[in-house]
Structures are given as structure tokens and as C-alpha cells.
Design a protein around this motif. Sequence first.
Motif, mmCIF file in Angstrom:
data_model
loop_
_atom_site.group_PDB
_atom_site.id
_atom_site.type_symbol
_atom_site.label_atom_id
_atom_site.label_comp_id
_atom_site.label_asym_id
_atom_site.label_seq_id
_atom_site.Cartn_x
_atom_site.Cartn_y
_atom_site.Cartn_z
ATOM 1 N N GLU A 67 0.894 -1.161 0.000
ATOM 2 C CA GLU A 67 0.000 0.000 0.000
ATOM 3 C C GLU A 67 0.925 1.202 0.000
ATOM 4 N N SER A 68 1.107 1.814 -1.151
ATOM 5 C CA SER A 68 2.055 2.927 -1.249
ATOM 6 C C SER A 68 1.363 4.242 -1.604
ATOM 7 N N THR A 69 0.133 4.388 -1.131
ATOM 8 C CA THR A 69 -0.639 5.598 -1.404
ATOM 9 C C THR A 69 -0.546 6.595 -0.258
ATOM 10 N N SER A 70 -0.506 6.097 0.961
ATOM 11 C CA SER A 70 -0.660 6.955 2.134
ATOM 12 C C SER A 70 0.635 7.636 2.560
ATOM 13 N N MET A 71 0.443 8.772 3.208
ATOM 14 C CA MET A 71 1.561 9.552 3.746
ATOM 15 C C MET A 71 1.461 9.692 5.270
ATOM 16 N N GLU A 72 0.470 9.009 5.895
ATOM 17 C CA GLU A 72 0.314 9.100 7.346
ATOM 18 C C GLU A 72 -0.511 7.906 7.836
ATOM 19 N N THR A 73 -0.654 7.787 9.144
ATOM 20 C CA THR A 73 -1.230 6.607 9.777
ATOM 21 C C THR A 73 -2.675 6.338 9.372
ATOM 22 N N VAL A 74 -3.505 7.366 9.318
ATOM 23 C CA VAL A 74 -4.903 7.160 8.933
ATOM 24 C C VAL A 74 -4.968 6.597 7.518
ATOM 25 N N GLY A 75 -4.181 7.153 6.626
ATOM 26 C CA GLY A 75 -4.127 6.640 5.258
ATOM 27 C C GLY A 75 -3.603 5.215 5.193
#
Length: 129
Positions: A67-75
Amino acid sequence: ANVRLVAFACYPRYNAQDPPPFIITTGRGTWHKANPKDARGFDIHEAQMNAAWLLQHGVPHHMILEESTSMETVGNALFARVMHTDVLSLKHIAVINNGWHMPRTMHVFSHVFGVPSGRGCAHERANMT
């Protein structure tokens, strides 16, 4: 070696009748610093680096999901769920993270996955709804 990835090697093994667990590596990077670049100048995402480490240490490629979309914990939690756990109907997860970040991580993942909050113990498991 990445301490979080080494922790996976210590995670309790499943019984032979259980399917082997998938490992979801998460994260595009962080807002706080730029990602490293590959030889062509493209970003190397945190999920990609962690997946490469797992492959180098004997984890079969078919067990690794990125999963390489998020930039933070919620993502991390949201995209892990909508991209992987919901699609594959996975019902059990183990979250491995740094100790200092685990309380926030467990709260976020518990909310996103709809399970009661845990204490962040490496041996706790939660059934997802």
C-alpha cells in the motif's frame, strides 16, 4: 535491519491448517522528508523498501501486499483496508509498528477496521467485522 520487519519474524506462527498470512507493507513516505530516489530519479516508497527487505529475507512474493498511497497513519489503515483486506476478505490482522507510535496506530487501525482498541501488544489479535 528494519526493527519493525524483524519483529514480524518473531510473530507467533499460524497452525498448519491456517492459510499463510499476507504481509501488507504500508506507506508512500512522509511529509517531513523527501523519499529516496532510484537510479532513474523516481521515488522509492516506504512500502516498496519494506517489501524488498522482506523478499531478501525469505518471505515469498505472493505473501506481500503493498500500500504505497498513504503519507500518514490514517491513510495507512484506510488504504490497507480498501485495497487489500476488504478485497481479499481477510478477517485477521497483526499490526507491527514502532513502540512509540503503537498507541496512535492501534487507535487508528481499530477505528478504520471496526474492532475494539487493544493495548498494542505484539501478541494481540483482533477479528475484523
